[in-house]
Design an enzyme around this catalytic site. Structure first.
Site, mmCIF file in Angstrom:
data_model
loop_
_atom_site.group_PDB
_atom_site.id
_atom_site.type_symbol
_atom_site.label_atom_id
_atom_site.label_comp_id
_atom_site.label_asym_id
_atom_site.label_seq_id
_atom_site.Cartn_x
_atom_site.Cartn_y
_atom_site.Cartn_z
ATOM 1 N N THR A 109 7.333 -4.013 4.041
ATOM 2 C CA THR A 109 6.393 -2.965 3.767
ATOM 3 C C THR A 109 4.510 -3.935 4.073
ATOM 4 O O THR A 109 4.118 -3.576 5.294
ATOM 5 C CB THR A 109 5.840 -1.901 2.222
ATOM 6 O OG1 THR A 109 6.871 -1.372 1.756
ATOM 7 C CG2 THR A 109 4.217 -1.736 2.579
ATOM 8 N N VAL A 110 4.994 -4.897 3.350
ATOM 9 C CA VAL A 110 2.778 -5.977 3.882
ATOM 10 C C VAL A 110 3.692 -6.785 4.552
ATOM 11 O O VAL A 110 2.281 -6.927 5.858
ATOM 12 C CB VAL A 110 3.161 -6.219 2.510
ATOM 13 C CG1 VAL A 110 1.918 -7.117 2.081
ATOM 14 C CG2 VAL A 110 3.163 -5.445 1.265
ATOM 15 N N GLU B 146 -4.846 -14.169 -1.058
ATOM 16 C CA GLU B 146 -5.680 -12.512 -1.711
ATOM 17 C C GLU B 146 -5.457 -11.299 -1.820
ATOM 18 O O GLU B 146 -5.225 -10.712 -2.568
ATOM 19 C CB GLU B 146 -6.759 -12.603 -0.247
ATOM 20 C CG GLU B 146 -7.653 -11.867 -0.272
ATOM 21 C CD GLU B 146 -8.645 -11.434 -1.638
ATOM 22 O OE1 GLU B 146 -9.365 -12.086 -1.474
ATOM 23 O OE2 GLU B 146 -8.743 -11.189 -2.822
ATOM 24 N N GLY C 80 -4.728 -5.626 -3.141
ATOM 25 C CA GLY C 80 -4.241 -5.249 -2.163
ATOM 26 C C GLY C 80 -5.345 -5.849 -1.118
ATOM 27 O O GLY C 80 -5.763 -6.598 -0.870
ATOM 28 N N GLY D 22 5.493 4.370 -0.715
ATOM 29 C CA GLY D 22 4.703 2.245 -0.721
ATOM 30 C C GLY D 22 4.162 2.065 -1.333
ATOM 31 O O GLY D 22 3.770 1.254 -1.398
ATOM 32 N N LYS E 201 -1.539 -9.936 -11.776
ATOM 33 C CA LYS E 201 -2.802 -9.724 -10.837
ATOM 34 C C LYS E 201 -3.467 -10.676 -12.180
ATOM 35 O O LYS E 201 -4.270 -10.618 -11.542
ATOM 36 C CB LYS E 201 -3.166 -8.276 -10.782
ATOM 37 C CG LYS E 201 -1.494 -8.080 -9.496
ATOM 38 C CD LYS E 201 -1.957 -6.698 -9.356
ATOM 39 C CE LYS E 201 -0.824 -6.503 -8.004
ATOM 40 N NZ LYS E 201 -1.326 -5.178 -8.157
HETATM 41 N N1 HSE Z 1 3.074 -2.348 -7.210
HETATM 42 C C1 HSE Z 1 1.659 -2.411 -6.842
HETATM 43 C C2 HSE Z 1 0.804 -1.163 -6.531
HETATM 44 C C3 HSE Z 1 1.755 -2.694 -4.867
HETATM 45 O O1 HSE Z 1 1.825 -0.702 -7.083
HETATM 46 O O2 HSE Z 1 -0.541 -1.570 -6.427
HETATM 47 C C4 HSE Z 1 -0.068 -3.736 -4.249
HETATM 48 O O3 HSE Z 1 0.548 -4.815 -5.669
#
Ligand code: HSE
Length: 318
Positions: A13-14, A125, A130, A183, A201
Site C-alpha cells: 500500500t505505502v 515522517e 501518515g 487499506g 507512534k
Molecule cells: N494501521 C495504521 C492506521 C496505518 O490505521 O492508522 C497507518 O500507520
C-alpha cells in the site's frame, strides 16, 4: 542534472503510493529539487500493473548493496527483516526513508546511531500521522519550545471504528472489516485495535518532542477491543466522545508521563471533531501555546506523500 536513485523495499500500500507520487508528479519534483529522482529497483515478489517488470527483484542485496542506489525506501512494515535491511542500507552508505513505526520505535537509538556513523540521513515522517508533517514540525519550526503536552489520534483504523460506532451505531467487527478493505488496518489488525500501533507512534513523538526514549512496550496501553456501544453512550451522556488517545505530558520533575487509552474527549475539544480515518496531533508548547495538526493518517497516497517529502528533503540537500 543531479540524480537521486531510489530502491524501494516492498511495493504494498505505502510503497505503491510512494511509487505513484514519484511517477505522477515527476516533473514537479524535478523542478522543485533540481534533481532527477528515479526509482531503479523494487524488492517485491508481487508485480503491480503499470510498474516496469525489469525494476523488480526478489534479492534484497540488489537494493541494499547496489552501488547505483543512493536512497532506500523501506515500506515492508514489521520489525524484521525491515530493521536489519535499514541498517545494511546505511552501512552501504544509503540514505533511508521509512514509514515503519514499529521498527523505528523498537530500535530508535540503534537506527539513529547507524545513520550518524555512516553519514547518511534517516527520515521517518510517514511513521506517525501518515501524511501529516508533524515530526518535521516538531524537529524544525517548533524547536524554540519546551513541549508540555502531546495528545494524538494517530491510528486511522481505530478512529474509523469509533466514529462509525458513535455516529451510525455500527457493529465493531463489521467496521473493522471495512477499515481493512480500505487499506488503513495493519496486516494483523491486533496492532491497531489493541493500541500497539499507537504506542509505537507515541514512543516516536516522545523521543522527538521530549528528547527521551520510552520503549513502546513501557507505555501503559489499552486498545478499543473492549469498547461497547454502552461505553459510547455513557461518554455521549457526559457531552464527550470516546477517542483512542496517545497522551504524553511533561511533569514538574522533568519526567514524561505517557499512556495510550480510550479517553472521553469533550465535544468542544478540537480532537473530538477528528473523524473516520483522519488523524490529529494536538501539541502544547511553552511559547507557541496550543497547535493541532490534522490530516489523513493512513492510506497509500497520504502516507506516500510524507515519504516523498522526506525523499525531496534528501534530494534538496545533495
Ligand atoms: N494501521 C495504521 C492506521 C496505518 O490505521 O492508522 C497507518 O500507520
Amino acid at each position: 542534472m543531479k540524480s537521486l536513485k531510489i530502491g524501494i523495499l516492498g511495493l504494498g500500500t505505502v510503497g505503491g503510493g510512494t511509487y505513484t507520487i514519484l511517477t505522477e508528479n515527476k516533473d514537479l519534483i524535478t523542478k522543485r529539487t533540481g534533481c532527477n529522482v528515479e526509482v531503479v529497483r523494487i524488492l517485491d515478489r508481487f508485480k503491480k500493473p503499470g510498474v516496469p517488470e525489469e525494476l523488480y527483484t526478489e534479492d534484497p542485496d540488489d537494493v541494499l548493496a547496489n552501488s547505483e542506489i543512493d536512497l532506500v525506501v523501506e515500506t515492508l512494515g514489521g520489525i524484521e527483516p525491515a530493521t536489519s535491511f535499514m541498517l545494511q542500507a546505511m552501512e552501504h552508505g544509503k540514505h533511508v526513508v521509512t514509514a515503519n513505526k514499529a521498527a523505528v520505535a523498537a530500535s530508535y537509538q540503534k537506527l539513529h546511531e547507524a545513520a550518524e556513523k555512516n553519514g547518511v540521513k534517516f527520515l521517518y515522517e510517514a511513521s506517525v500521522g501518515g501524511g501529516i508533517p508533524v515530526l518535521t514540525s516538531i524537529q524544525n519550526e517548533l524547536q524554540g519550545n519546551r513541549f508540555l503536552e502531546v495528545m494524538g489520534i494517530v491510528n486511522g483504523t481505530t478512529n474509523y471504528i469509533l466514529t462509525k460506532m458513535t455516529e451510525e451505531g455500527a457493529d465493531y467487527a463489521d467496521v473493522l472489516k471495512d477499515a481493512q478493505a480500505k487499506g488503513f488496518a495493519e496486516a494483523d489488525p491486533t496492532a491497531d485495535v489493541e493500541g500497539i500501533d499507537v504506542a509505537n507512534k507515541l514512543s516516536i513523538l516522545i523521543a522527538l518532542a521530549f528528547d527521551k526514549y520510552i520503549a513502546p512496550t513501557d507505555i501503559p496501553t489499552t486498545g478499543i477491543s473492549a469498547i461497547t456501544s454502552e461505553d459510547i453512550a455513557a461518554a455521549a451522556a457526559e457531552g464527550c466522545k470516546l477517542k483512542l488517545i496517545a497522551h504524553a505530558s511533561l511533569k514538574g520533575d522533568g519526567s514524561v508521563e505517557a499512556s495510550v487509552a480510550p479517553e472521553k474527549i469533550s465535544v468542544s475539544h478540537p480532537l473530538a471533531g477528528v473523524s473516520n480515518e483522519f488523524n490529529a496531533v494536538y501539541i502544547t508548547g511553552d511559547m507557541v501555546g496550543e497547535l493541532m495538526f490534522y490530516g489523513k493518517g493512513a492510506g497509500a497516497l497520504p502516507t506516500g506523500s510524507a515519504i516523498v517529502g522526506d525523499i525531496i528533503s534528501v534530494a534538496k540537500s545533495l
